[in-house]
Each structure stands twice: as C-alpha cells, then as structure tokens.
Design an enzyme around this catalytic site. Structure first.
Site, mmCIF file in Angstrom:
data_model
loop_
_atom_site.group_PDB
_atom_site.id
_atom_site.type_symbol
_atom_site.label_atom_id
_atom_site.label_comp_id
_atom_site.label_asym_id
_atom_site.label_seq_id
_atom_site.Cartn_x
_atom_site.Cartn_y
_atom_site.Cartn_z
ATOM 1 N N GLY A 61 79.460 100.958 57.498
ATOM 2 C CA GLY A 61 79.864 100.503 56.180
ATOM 3 C C GLY A 61 78.725 99.870 55.383
ATOM 4 O O GLY A 61 78.687 99.984 54.163
ATOM 5 N N HIS A 125 86.210 109.719 35.121
ATOM 6 C CA HIS A 125 85.405 110.845 34.631
ATOM 7 C C HIS A 125 83.942 110.485 34.379
ATOM 8 O O HIS A 125 83.618 109.402 33.932
ATOM 9 C CB HIS A 125 86.022 111.410 33.347
ATOM 10 N N HIS A 134 78.657 102.329 48.191
ATOM 11 C CA HIS A 134 79.993 102.106 48.776
ATOM 12 C C HIS A 134 80.914 101.595 47.669
ATOM 13 O O HIS A 134 80.677 100.523 47.100
ATOM 14 C CB HIS A 134 79.884 101.072 49.908
#
Ligand code: ACO
Length: 223
Positions: A61, A125, A134
């Site tokens: 992570g 978008h 992340h």
C-alpha cells in the site's frame, strides 16, 4: 499470479484474484514473520528465479515502498480489476495497477503504472493519475484532476475539479482539496491546508520503463 507483499492490502488483492479464479502461485514478503494470508504459504523474500513465467502484482500500500520494489522486480507486472469496479472503456492503463471493489474510473481519465484505486474511490472524467499513486477508499477526484507520482489521496477526501496535486504528496483523510498542492506537501482539512513536507519531496527515483506493456489484465468475475 505472484504477489509481493503479505499485509492487509495483499489480503484484499488475494480476495480479488480468488473472485477472478486466478491461482496465486507464490507470495513474497521480505519480512514474513507473523503474517498470514488465509491458507496461502508465504514463500519468503522476492526471488526473481521463482516462477519466471508468472506475472506479479505488488501488494504494497505504501507508494514509496511499492516504487522501490517495482525497480527491483524482474517478473512481468499484471493489472487486477475487481468485477464490481466500473472503468470506462477508453481509459488507458499502464501495468501493475489494482482497481478494487466498487471503484469507478470515468471517461478520458489516464492511469499510469502501479496505482491503487481503492475500494469505492471515484476518479471522474479526464483525471490524470501518475505512477505509484494511491487513491484511498471512498475518495472522490472530480473532473480533470491531476495527481503526481507517488501521491497518496487519503481516505474519504474530495478534490474539486481542475486541481493539480504534485508528486510525493500526502492528502490527509477526509480533506477537501480546493487549490493546487505543490510537490512533497502534506495537506489536510477542509479546505486542505499544507501542514508540512514529506521527506520525499525532492526525491525523484527514476522509474525504469523497462517493464513494457506486455502483461495481462485480470478481471474478476464476481463476488
Ligand atoms: C485501506 C486503507 O487503509 S488505505 C490507507 C489510506 N490512508 C489514509 O487515508 C491516511 C492518510 N493520512 C492522514 O490522514 C494522516 O493523519 C496525516 C498524513 C494527515 C497526518 O499524519 P501525521 O503527520 O502523522 O499526524 P498525527 O497523526 O501526528 O496528527 C497530528 C494532528 O493532526 C490531526 N490529524 C491527523 N490526521 C488528520 C486528518 N486527516 N484531518 C484532520 N486532522 C488530522 C491529529 O488529530 C493531530 O491533532 P492534534 O495535534 O490536535 O492531536
């Protein structure tokens, strides 16, 4: 499939792969003591000579540790997308990306390499997401947001349209980012304010593009 990392993020990726019917051939971890992934055996530190024909996902992570390991891995990287994620068809991806349960990536966005779009995150978008980013669970990037390499968008954050967040930044959990954030900044709050710098702020490890786009994408087939 090979997994590198055996912590909490790896558990989620193993679950995604199980949903996809993909078998995990080996799990590497540099410090496997006390780590358990269901009934899967953790082989030990990464070994480039093991299962050379298999592809690998970095299940780490932490963006900076994921980047460090990406530079050392010689296996080909795969993408893994959970079946409940919604990814617009025209979104180009690099390799090593993980898109988790119920995440959404909207039209004309671009995703780099080794990114995590975590559970329930929304990338709307025309967002541009660089390598090793992340996007944490439940966070929302509105339209045309840019996120620089190795930046963490903390859980439940909102980034308003057209904002540019630099590389190596940390956006605290629950933040609302209304203005551009420079490289290396740690920012948090609503509206987000810069509180300090990461010690990675000026670091710029080159990410070898030796890993070409020759991996496969894994799409899970359901819960
Ligand atoms: C599946 C997964 O788990 S994905 C993981 C996703 N991870 C995240 O979202 C974590 C993002 N990181 C954070 O939000 C961190 O708390 C940071 C980077 C903002 C701050 O970290 P640190 O510098 O270590 O701050 P520290 O924990 O020492 O807290 C300092 C102060 O800031 C406050 N604080 C910490 N985080 C936040 C935050 N997100 N928003 C508002 N205040 C915060 C603390 O309460 C503390 O306040 P106090 O001085 O009044 O006691």
């Amino acid at each position: 499939m090979l997994i590198y990392g055996a912590g909490g993020h790896a558990k989620v990726i193993v679950s995604l792969l199980r949903d996809s019917g993909v078998e995990v051939a080996a799990i590497f971890d540099d410090d496997p003591v006390g780590k358990v992934l269901g009934n899967l055996f953790i082989s030990g530190p990464y070994d480039r000579n093991v299962y050379e024909d298999q592809q690998l996902i970095l299940a780490i992570g932490d963006n900076f540790i994921r980047k460090k390991h990406a530079l050392q891995v010689s296996h080909r990287f795969a993408n893994a997308f959970h079946s409940s994620s919604l990814i617009e068809r025209n979104v180009p991806f690099g390799l090593g990306n993980v898109v988790l349960h119920r995440a959404v990536i909207q039209t004309d966005s671009i995703i780099g390499n080794h990114c995590i779009v975590n559970t329930g995150a929304l990338v709307d978008h025309e967002c541009k997401i660089s390598d090793f980013v992340h996007i944490s669970p439940g966070s929302v990037l509105c339209g045309n947001v840019t996120v620089g390499e190795c930046t963490l968008i903390g859980a439940g954050s909102v980034v308003v349209p057209n904002v540019v967040i630099g590389k190596n930044c940390i956006i605290g959990a629950g933040s609302v980012v209304t203005k551009d954030i420079p490289d290396g900044a740690i920012a948090r709050g609503n509206p987000a304010r810069i509180i300090k710098q990461t010690h990675y702020g000026k670091e710029n490890l080159a990410f070898a593009s030796a890993h070409g786009r020759d991996g496969d994408d894994v799409h899970s087939t359901g819960f």
